[in-house]
Design a protein around this motif. Sequence first.
Motif, PDB file in Angstrom:
ATOM      1  N   THR A  90       1.023  -1.513  -0.608  1.00 44.76           N
ATOM      2  CA  THR A  90      -0.036  -0.124  -0.342  1.00 44.76           C
ATOM      3  C   THR A  90       0.332   1.268   0.271  1.00 44.76           C
ATOM      4  O   THR A  90       1.743   1.720   1.214  1.00 44.76           O
ATOM      5  CB  THR A  90      -0.904   0.055   1.317  1.00 44.76           C
ATOM      6  OG1 THR A  90      -1.803  -1.472   1.460  1.00 44.76           O
ATOM      7  CG2 THR A  90      -1.858   1.277   1.400  1.00 44.76           C
ATOM      8  N   ASP A  91       0.556   1.992  -0.556  1.00 46.28           N
ATOM      9  CA  ASP A  91       1.690   2.925  -1.252  1.00 46.28           C
ATOM     10  C   ASP A  91       0.540   4.945  -0.294  1.00 46.28           C
ATOM     11  O   ASP A  91      -0.508   4.145   0.240  1.00 46.28           O
ATOM     12  CB  ASP A  91       1.726   3.317  -2.456  1.00 46.28           C
ATOM     13  CG  ASP A  91       0.407   3.702  -2.916  1.00 46.28           C
ATOM     14  OD1 ASP A  91      -0.679   4.694  -2.694  1.00 46.28           O
ATOM     15  OD2 ASP A  91       0.637   4.333  -3.951  1.00 46.28           O
ATOM     16  N   LYS A  92       1.201   5.197  -0.206  1.00 45.06           N
ATOM     17  CA  LYS A  92       0.870   6.703   0.346  1.00 45.06           C
ATOM     18  C   LYS A  92      -0.563   7.087  -0.175  1.00 45.06           C
ATOM     19  O   LYS A  92      -1.376   7.736   0.865  1.00 45.06           O
ATOM     20  CB  LYS A  92       2.042   8.099   1.031  1.00 45.06           C
ATOM     21  CG  LYS A  92       2.755   7.807   1.996  1.00 45.06           C
ATOM     22  CD  LYS A  92       4.064   9.174   1.784  1.00 45.06           C
ATOM     23  CE  LYS A  92       4.265   9.260   3.232  1.00 45.06           C
ATOM     24  NZ  LYS A  92       5.116  10.699   3.173  1.00 45.06           N
ATOM     25  N   SER A  93      -0.632   7.237  -0.862  1.00 42.10           N
ATOM     26  CA  SER A  93      -1.944   7.718  -1.424  1.00 42.10           C
ATOM     27  C   SER A  93      -3.209   6.585  -1.045  1.00 42.10           C
ATOM     28  O   SER A  93      -4.497   6.563  -1.315  1.00 42.10           O
ATOM     29  CB  SER A  93      -2.186   7.751  -2.747  1.00 42.10           C
ATOM     30  OG  SER A  93      -2.385   6.049  -4.103  1.00 42.10           O
ATOM     31  N   GLY A  94      -3.048   5.748  -0.456  1.00 44.11           N
ATOM     32  CA  GLY A  94      -3.818   4.474  -0.198  1.00 44.11           C
ATOM     33  C   GLY A  94      -4.198   3.314  -1.493  1.00 44.11           C
ATOM     34  O   GLY A  94      -5.310   2.159  -1.367  1.00 44.11           O
ATOM     35  N   ASP A  95      -3.649   3.713  -2.496  1.00 42.64           N
ATOM     36  CA  ASP A  95      -3.808   2.536  -3.697  1.00 42.64           C
ATOM     37  C   ASP A  95      -2.637   1.424  -3.063  1.00 42.64           C
ATOM     38  O   ASP A  95      -1.592   1.114  -2.108  1.00 42.64           O
ATOM     39  CB  ASP A  95      -2.805   3.479  -4.713  1.00 42.64           C
ATOM     40  CG  ASP A  95      -3.429   3.907  -5.075  1.00 42.64           C
ATOM     41  OD1 ASP A  95      -4.750   4.522  -5.433  1.00 42.64           O
ATOM     42  OD2 ASP A  95      -3.666   5.267  -6.314  1.00 42.64           O
ATOM     43  N   THR A  96      -3.132   0.005  -3.568  1.00 45.88           N
ATOM     44  CA  THR A  96      -2.993  -1.280  -2.880  1.00 45.88           C
ATOM     45  C   THR A  96      -2.633  -1.718  -4.272  1.00 45.88           C
ATOM     46  O   THR A  96      -2.909  -2.098  -5.368  1.00 45.88           O
ATOM     47  CB  THR A  96      -3.532  -2.137  -2.168  1.00 45.88           C
ATOM     48  OG1 THR A  96      -3.510  -1.486  -0.869  1.00 45.88           O
ATOM     49  CG2 THR A  96      -2.682  -3.527  -1.671  1.00 45.88           C
ATOM     50  N   TYR A  97      -1.253  -2.425  -4.514  1.00 46.62           N
ATOM     51  CA  TYR A  97      -0.811  -3.279  -5.486  1.00 46.62           C
ATOM     52  C   TYR A  97      -0.067  -4.043  -5.061  1.00 46.62           C
ATOM     53  O   TYR A  97       0.150  -5.286  -4.301  1.00 46.62           O
ATOM     54  CB  TYR A  97       0.636  -2.847  -5.984  1.00 46.62           C
ATOM     55  CG  TYR A  97       0.528  -0.989  -6.561  1.00 46.62           C
ATOM     56  CD1 TYR A  97      -0.919  -0.965  -7.236  1.00 46.62           C
ATOM     57  CD2 TYR A  97       0.384  -0.641  -5.369  1.00 46.62           C
ATOM     58  CE1 TYR A  97      -1.049   0.707  -7.337  1.00 46.62           C
ATOM     59  CE2 TYR A  97       1.044   0.936  -5.259  1.00 46.62           C
ATOM     60  CZ  TYR A  97       0.246   1.311  -6.884  1.00 46.62           C
ATOM     61  OH  TYR A  97      -0.235   2.538  -6.465  1.00 46.62           O
ATOM     62  N   LYS A  98      -1.390  -5.611  -5.441  1.00 47.66           N
ATOM     63  CA  LYS A  98      -1.003  -7.278  -5.386  1.00 47.66           C
ATOM     64  C   LYS A  98       0.262  -7.759  -5.888  1.00 47.66           C
ATOM     65  O   LYS A  98       0.306  -7.387  -7.087  1.00 47.66           O
ATOM     66  CB  LYS A  98      -2.174  -7.631  -4.915  1.00 47.66           C
ATOM     67  CG  LYS A  98      -3.119  -7.289  -3.710  1.00 47.66           C
ATOM     68  CD  LYS A  98      -4.556  -7.901  -4.082  1.00 47.66           C
ATOM     69  CE  LYS A  98      -5.405  -7.006  -2.970  1.00 47.66           C
ATOM     70  NZ  LYS A  98      -7.122  -7.706  -2.575  1.00 47.66           N
ATOM     71  N   LEU A  99       0.559  -9.184  -5.642  1.00 49.54           N
ATOM     72  CA  LEU A  99       1.482 -10.395  -6.113  1.00 49.54           C
ATOM     73  C   LEU A  99       0.955 -11.569  -5.095  1.00 49.54           C
ATOM     74  O   LEU A  99       1.635 -11.327  -4.543  1.00 49.54           O
ATOM     75  CB  LEU A  99       3.051  -9.275  -6.155  1.00 49.54           C
ATOM     76  CG  LEU A  99       4.021 -10.343  -6.233  1.00 49.54           C
ATOM     77  CD1 LEU A  99       4.218 -10.283  -8.059  1.00 49.54           C
ATOM     78  CD2 LEU A  99       5.330 -10.164  -5.812  1.00 49.54           C
ATOM     79  N   SER A 100       0.634 -12.015  -6.618  1.00 50.65           N
ATOM     80  CA  SER A 100       1.265 -13.552  -6.032  1.00 50.65           C
ATOM     81  C   SER A 100       2.681 -14.391  -6.159  1.00 50.65           C
ATOM     82  O   SER A 100       2.784 -14.059  -7.384  1.00 50.65           O
ATOM     83  CB  SER A 100      -0.503 -14.533  -7.090  1.00 50.65           C
ATOM     84  OG  SER A 100      -1.380 -13.511  -6.466  1.00 50.65           O
TER      85      SER A 100
END
Length: 125
Positions: A87-97
Amino acid sequence: MAYPVSDFIAAKIGENSSAERKDGMSVNSEVTINGSSNLYDIIRFNNKGCVYGITLTGSPGFYDFVLSVDAQGPEGFFSGAGYLAFTDKSGDTYKLSIYSSTRSVHTVRYNSQQPEIVKIEWSNT
């Protein structure tokens, strides 16, 4: 290439946990957790899956930022995968499997006005 470190704090290490850094992970730095660079002892998945290292760099091209994750997924047939969320400072979340039990570098490319990673989560589900 050695990068400066961005230290995260984890209340619990091992499987199914998270780590945070209030001011965020700086671009062109690598992750340590609780002062340790041995992430394989901290970010664990089931059946010997783990993360060895995480770096955040700038990138020319369509995506401005790249998270590089040196990791291996769980071993064994039907052992599932390791799941990461950043999760970045802007609140966006990036996922990795991570499915492969072979150690390799996986990447997450993204754009953000506030790219600093403030939270890392990992789990087996």
